[in-house]
Motif scaffolding. Sequence first.
Motif, PDB file in Angstrom:
ATOM      1  N   ILE A 173       0.854  -1.191   0.000  1.00  0.00           N
ATOM      2  CA  ILE A 173       0.000   0.000   0.000  1.00  0.00           C
ATOM      3  C   ILE A 173       0.888   1.238   0.000  1.00  0.00           C
ATOM      4  O   ILE A 173       2.058   1.162   0.360  1.00  0.00           O
ATOM      5  CB  ILE A 173      -0.922   0.028   1.241  1.00  0.00           C
ATOM      6  N   SER A 247       0.854  -4.075   3.891  1.00  0.00           N
ATOM      7  CA  SER A 247      -0.370  -3.769   4.638  1.00  0.00           C
ATOM      8  C   SER A 247      -0.343  -4.340   6.046  1.00  0.00           C
ATOM      9  O   SER A 247      -1.078  -3.870   6.919  1.00  0.00           O
ATOM     10  CB  SER A 247      -1.600  -4.293   3.888  1.00  0.00           C
ATOM     11  N   ARG A 250       0.050  -1.634   8.710  1.00  0.00           N
ATOM     12  CA  ARG A 250      -1.111  -0.819   9.057  1.00  0.00           C
ATOM     13  C   ARG A 250      -2.092  -1.572   9.947  1.00  0.00           C
ATOM     14  O   ARG A 250      -2.976  -0.972  10.555  1.00  0.00           O
ATOM     15  CB  ARG A 250      -1.821  -0.353   7.797  1.00  0.00           C
ATOM     16  N   SER A 251      -1.917  -2.883  10.053  1.00  0.00           N
ATOM     17  CA  SER A 251      -2.835  -3.655  10.901  1.00  0.00           C
ATOM     18  C   SER A 251      -2.511  -3.489  12.384  1.00  0.00           C
ATOM     19  O   SER A 251      -3.349  -3.787  13.240  1.00  0.00           O
ATOM     20  CB  SER A 251      -2.789  -5.136  10.529  1.00  0.00           C
ATOM     21  N   SER A 260      -3.917   5.183   3.899  1.00  0.00           N
ATOM     22  CA  SER A 260      -3.280   4.169   3.055  1.00  0.00           C
ATOM     23  C   SER A 260      -4.196   3.842   1.886  1.00  0.00           C
ATOM     24  O   SER A 260      -5.419   3.806   2.030  1.00  0.00           O
ATOM     25  CB  SER A 260      -2.994   2.907   3.865  1.00  0.00           C
ATOM     26  N   SER A 268       2.637  -7.405  -3.985  1.00  0.00           N
ATOM     27  CA  SER A 268       2.593  -7.982  -2.633  1.00  0.00           C
ATOM     28  C   SER A 268       3.889  -8.712  -2.356  1.00  0.00           C
ATOM     29  O   SER A 268       4.706  -8.957  -3.251  1.00  0.00           O
ATOM     30  CB  SER A 268       1.407  -8.951  -2.488  1.00  0.00           C
TER      31      SER A 268
END
Length: 302
Positions: A173, A247, A250-251, A260, A268
């Motif tokens: 992201i 990503s 960001r979790s 984002s 990925s």
Amino acid sequence: MFDSRYVRVFDEVVRTGSFAAAARNLGYTQPAISQQMKALERSVGTPLFMRVGRRLRLTDAGEVLARHASGILGAISAAQQQMTAITRLKSGRVRVYAFPSASATLIPTAVASIKSRHPGIRIELIDAEPPDSVEALRRGDCDITLAFTYDAPSEQPESDDLYTISLLDDPLIVLLPKGHPLARRRSVELAQLAEERWIAGCVRCRSHFIESCATAGFEPHIDFTTDDNLAVQSLVAAGTGIAVMPSMVRSFISHPKVVSRPVLPADSRTVAAYTLSGHQKIPVTRLMMEALQLAADKMRGE
């Protein structure tokens, strides 16, 4: 080297004073006891008993073995108990090398699962980025490595000596400050960001990012380089640059002044758990690998 079973019989003969009494206590025949003691004497290379009338007397060698027999049997018993505890997952240790975002996401879920069922298991966690973490596994510095790879063949570890479980695909992201002109877009083309100032991460991520930018037709202006995910987001929030990140980050870290967006073309990294081939059969290693797989399934919402 002598058979511990013979030492156990020898200890019983010494304790009871005769082959016949030892045979009764152990459930053997007297000839069987006699044969085992002869085998023990052959293995040590000297007689252990002599007969004086109808009584058994220990030789000097027999006296030495008698003094040590209980210690030998006690050590064997303790070792058996400890090995049984490890096999039944009542104790044991597993050493895990993991990159920071995996340490903050997959590891806590896996550890909590293990500790709830097997509180005696000790888990040691060390932060390490690939490919160094994979080499640490090969050196024997750890039992399991969590690592990530991109599509480049050069990043894929040689697998002949490794047992691998693929855990998840982690989409990339782009992180933008809330006031950025593209922040309202649902996704952002990498080529649209050619003139931006950038914040880059670890060596492997930075290398992949530069290659992606080259494919998109530009060379990125990298002003900052840091492996600290919180620092990256803080720099983005301050307007000093933007960043492409997995990503997973960001979790568990989400700065309120940062948004984002999926980056296009979609990209990925693949996250996997590695151990040395054959080591997945070790109970505590197998347990940790299974817990990591379940943690990854949970993270994907399965």
